[in-house]
Design an enzyme around this catalytic site. Sequence first.
Site, short mmCIF file in Angstrom:
data_model
loop_
_atom_site.label_atom_id
_atom_site.label_comp_id
_atom_site.label_asym_id
_atom_site.label_seq_id
_atom_site.Cartn_x
_atom_site.Cartn_y
_atom_site.Cartn_z
CE LYS A 1 -2.94 2.97 2.55
NZ LYS A 1 -3.23 3.44 3.91
CB ALA B 1 -8.56 8.04 5.33
N GLY B 2 -11.17 7.95 7.19
CA GLY B 2 -12.32 8.74 7.61
C GLY B 2 -13.42 7.98 8.31
CG ASN C 1 -5.02 1.45 12.21
OD1 ASN C 1 -3.84 1.43 11.87
ND2 ASN C 1 -5.35 1.14 13.45
CB THR C 2 -7.87 5.82 13.71
OG1 THR C 2 -6.58 6.00 13.12
CG2 THR C 2 -7.98 6.68 14.95
N GLY D 1 -7.93 9.36 10.37
CA GLY D 1 -8.11 9.48 11.81
C GLY D 1 -9.17 10.45 12.26
#
Length: 272
Positions: free
Chosen positions: A112, A199-200, A221-222, A173
């Site tokens: 990635k 993301a988001g 992830n986050t 994040g």
Amino acid sequence: MNAPNENLALTHDDPLVIAGRAYRSRLLVGTGKYKDFAQTRAAIDASGAQIVTVAIRRTNIGQNPSEPSLLDHLPPSQFTLLPNTAGCYTVEDAVRTLQLARELLDGHTLVKLEVLGDPHTLFPNVRETIRAAEILVKDGFEVMVYTSDDPIAARELEAIGCVAIMPLASLIGSGMGILNPWNLKLIIDEAKVPVFVDAGVGTASDCALCMELGVSGLLVNTAISGAQDPVTMARAMKLATEAGRLAFLAGRIPRKLYGNASSPLAGVIGGK
């Protein structure tokens, strides 16, 4: 007796295919920000993820022999590791990081790529991302690429030879969810390779909404590692991803200002 289409999204009838390899789970999970490797493994097991991302600049996978290795908890025999270039701000750093990962993982080529442009927002530097992608594809890497939600940039990255396009839904994040579904839909409708929201995502409902748009999958992830109970949140993300995929396959009803009664009145006593 089960209905014919029950669990369609959970079977091999609807696999996620990346670079010619099929996966059951459409949820990819990061390995950063957990309290320890044991919690990391527990959350990933709860998520059902088969592909896990590894930030090579931040996580030990053998480059520091004296420290605990992530590979002891997430062995390549059980998971597809996806080395990433988190924390890289230049083409040179990103390329060098993934070349190191290939050495550490015995020639592994699925990676990635992200080249960041700003340390505050972690927004991608698309121009540098395109340059790095060109180098990596020519070097034999199978590149899944983090980018903005610009359909033109996505088209160019696919033309270079990237095996998956990974636009942000909102900042890394941030947990803000999908801020521009129209751009994501433009990318999804045009791409011939898998498209992942990268993301988001903040909570399970964001996963479902993203999947209902028609993305191939999600990278989270986050939203998991930062939850009060990461393992339970991972399970929620798994179920929401599966539900969103099923809803996309089923086909939602069109939005209308006024709807019709669920049960028609014709032929009903007192009806007309």
